[in-house]
Design a protein around this motif. Structure first.
Motif, PDB file in Angstrom:
ATOM      1  N   GLU A 202       0.835  -1.205   0.000  1.00 29.66           N
ATOM      2  CA  GLU A 202       0.000   0.000   0.000  1.00 29.66           C
ATOM      3  C   GLU A 202       0.870   1.256   0.000  1.00 29.66           C
ATOM      4  OE1 GLU A 202      -3.739   1.898   2.528  1.00 29.66           O
ATOM      5  OE2 GLU A 202      -2.376   0.482   3.505  1.00 29.66           O
TER       6      GLU A 202
ATOM      7  N   TYR B  27      -1.657  -6.770  -5.877  1.00 32.13           N
ATOM      8  CA  TYR B  27      -2.228  -5.834  -4.906  1.00 32.13           C
ATOM      9  C   TYR B  27      -2.972  -4.737  -5.662  1.00 32.13           C
ATOM     10  CZ  TYR B  27      -2.788  -2.191  -1.421  1.00 32.13           C
ATOM     11  OH  TYR B  27      -3.332  -1.233  -0.607  1.00 32.13           O
TER      12      TYR B  27
ATOM     13  N   PRO C   7      -6.080  -1.946  -4.655  1.00 31.98           N
ATOM     14  CA  PRO C   7      -7.012  -1.447  -3.643  1.00 31.98           C
ATOM     15  C   PRO C   7      -8.460  -1.370  -4.127  1.00 31.98           C
ATOM     16  CG  PRO C   7      -5.069  -0.041  -3.801  1.00 31.98           C
ATOM     17  CD  PRO C   7      -5.035  -0.969  -4.964  1.00 31.98           C
TER      18      PRO C   7
ATOM     19  N   ARG D 200      -9.781  -4.938  -8.951  1.00 34.01           N
ATOM     20  CA  ARG D 200      -9.116  -6.137  -8.438  1.00 34.01           C
ATOM     21  C   ARG D 200      -9.819  -7.408  -8.915  1.00 34.01           C
ATOM     22  NH1 ARG D 200      -9.188  -4.802  -3.601  1.00 34.01           N
ATOM     23  NH2 ARG D 200     -10.921  -5.982  -2.739  1.00 34.01           N
TER      24      ARG D 200
ATOM     25  N   LYS E  12      -7.187  -7.324   0.058  1.00 38.23           N
ATOM     26  CA  LYS E  12      -6.785  -6.451  -1.055  1.00 38.23           C
ATOM     27  C   LYS E  12      -5.678  -7.060  -1.904  1.00 38.23           C
ATOM     28  CE  LYS E  12      -7.920  -2.146   1.372  1.00 38.23           C
ATOM     29  NZ  LYS E  12      -7.402  -0.841   1.858  1.00 38.23           N
TER      30      LYS E  12
END
Length: 362
Positions: A273, A302, A304, A309, A336
């Protein structure tokens, strides 16, 4: 000839000038071993053919990041090259040269300028690369873009053809070491070696007497020697990014098993992140590759944004990657992130990039 090469490197910094034309040879923004070695090698090749050429290799990262390329640190040292003699991103002002109409740019190990260098498109005079041809460069320039295992193979062919007498020392060490590492010691099962890679490697071994297994084993050890790096440094150690339509995507190459990474840092998602926000990305991949005892690939995704996703994961799971999910219940914030084993060992970052680029652009 090794003395000529070392003298050339030592003189580069002393001869840097913004008052005369300069041919800058630059690798891609990830600045992996192939990019660094090929930039240095090709710049010296140009100088060896024409002493009047002001050819300068540019290592396309800050000097402080060189230590992250542990395999490059080892190979350059083995070739007798002092990193203090190399030119890094902060050492050369390309804009200043361009503003004075003194810049010629040769791209190695990539054929499309990074966003940071996009203003220098019209300065490109040549390309040596082994990635998919994105055809975003001026027409009529010299190009050698072929799907070989290592960009160093392309410059190795030139040395062997036109300057074979220079291959006996550090030049041969750089070329051979880079080819061996990029092709997993010329192993066909890794899906990266071509006949051209093998031919150049065999010729250089015959000239230099270098031991293939010994050199590869040392490089492989150093490449995977990431025990001192935290998740943030693992992600940035070997990293590339692209704008793919409306999606900004980054892909890091991480050289240890996902399971070991999770055990080392259960907060891996927080690191992803932080890196994603710092780079202003929409999507961050980590492609894990290691040998223990057999060559293995894994991938971490990854994203968010929940909708993006889901769509991306559905696409990847239906692709030829051959994905099988890795248990991530111990990972904080794993909703996530997705962790996979990758059965198709032939799909490296270089090959995944055009696949996901097409997906995101559509």
């Amino acid at each position: 000839m090794s003395n000529n090469f070392k003298t050339y490197l030592k003189n580069i910094k002393n001869d840097l000038s913004y008052d005369k034309p300069m041919t800058v040879v630059v690798g891609n923004e990830a600045a992996d071993l192939d990019s660094m070695a090929t930039a240095v090698l090709y710049a010296y090749y140009l100088k060896s053919l024409d002493g009047a050429v002001n050819s300068v290799p540019l290592i396309n990262i800050p000097r402080a990041d060189f230590k992250l390329r542990t395999e490059a640190v080892y190979l350059f040292d083995a070739a007798g090259i002092d990193s203090d003699e190399l030119i890094f991103a902060e050492d050369l002002d390309l804009k200043r040269l361009n503003d004075k109409d003194l810049l010629s740019l040769i791209l190695v190990d990539h054929n499309k300028l990074s966003t940071a260098h996009s203003e220098f498109l019209n300065c490109i005079t040549g390309i040596l690369d082994h990635h998919a041809d994105e055809k975003q460069y001026p027409e009529g320039i010299f190009t050698d873009i072929r799907p070989v295992g290592s960009a160093s193979t392309l410059v190795g062919e030139l040395f062997i053809k036109n300057a074979e007498e220079t291959v006996s020392g550090p030049v041969g060490t750089l070329i051979l070491g880079t080819i061996l590492l990029d092709t997993v010691n010329l192993d066909p099962d890794a899906g990266r070696v071509t006949d051209a890679d093998s031919a150049v490697a065999e010729k250089i071994m015959a000239i230099t007497g270098l031991d293939r297994k010994e050199l590869f084993d040392k490089l492989q050890f150093e490449k995977f020697n990431v025990s001192s790096l935290g998740s943030y440094d693992l992600l940035r150690k070997d990293y590339k990014e692209w704008q793919m339509g409306s999606v900004k995507c980054g892909i890091g190459s991480v050289l240890l098993p996902v399971e070991d990474w999770i055990a080392k840092d259960p907060g891996i998602v927080s690191a992803c992140e932080k890196y994603l926000k710092e780079r202003e990305l929409d999507v961050l991949f980590a492609m894990n590759a290691f040998t223990n005892p057999e060559f293995t690939r894994q991938i971490v995704v990854y994203i968010p944004d929940e909708d993006l996703r889901r769509k991306t994961i559905d696409f990847l799971e239906a692709s030829d990657l051959g994905l099988s999910e890795i248990d991530s219940t111990s990972v904080e914030g794993s909703e996530k992130c997705a962790f996979y084993n990758q059965a198709n060992l032939g799909i490296s970052r270089k090959k995944l990039q055009p696949i996901i680029k097409d997906f995101f652009e559509k």
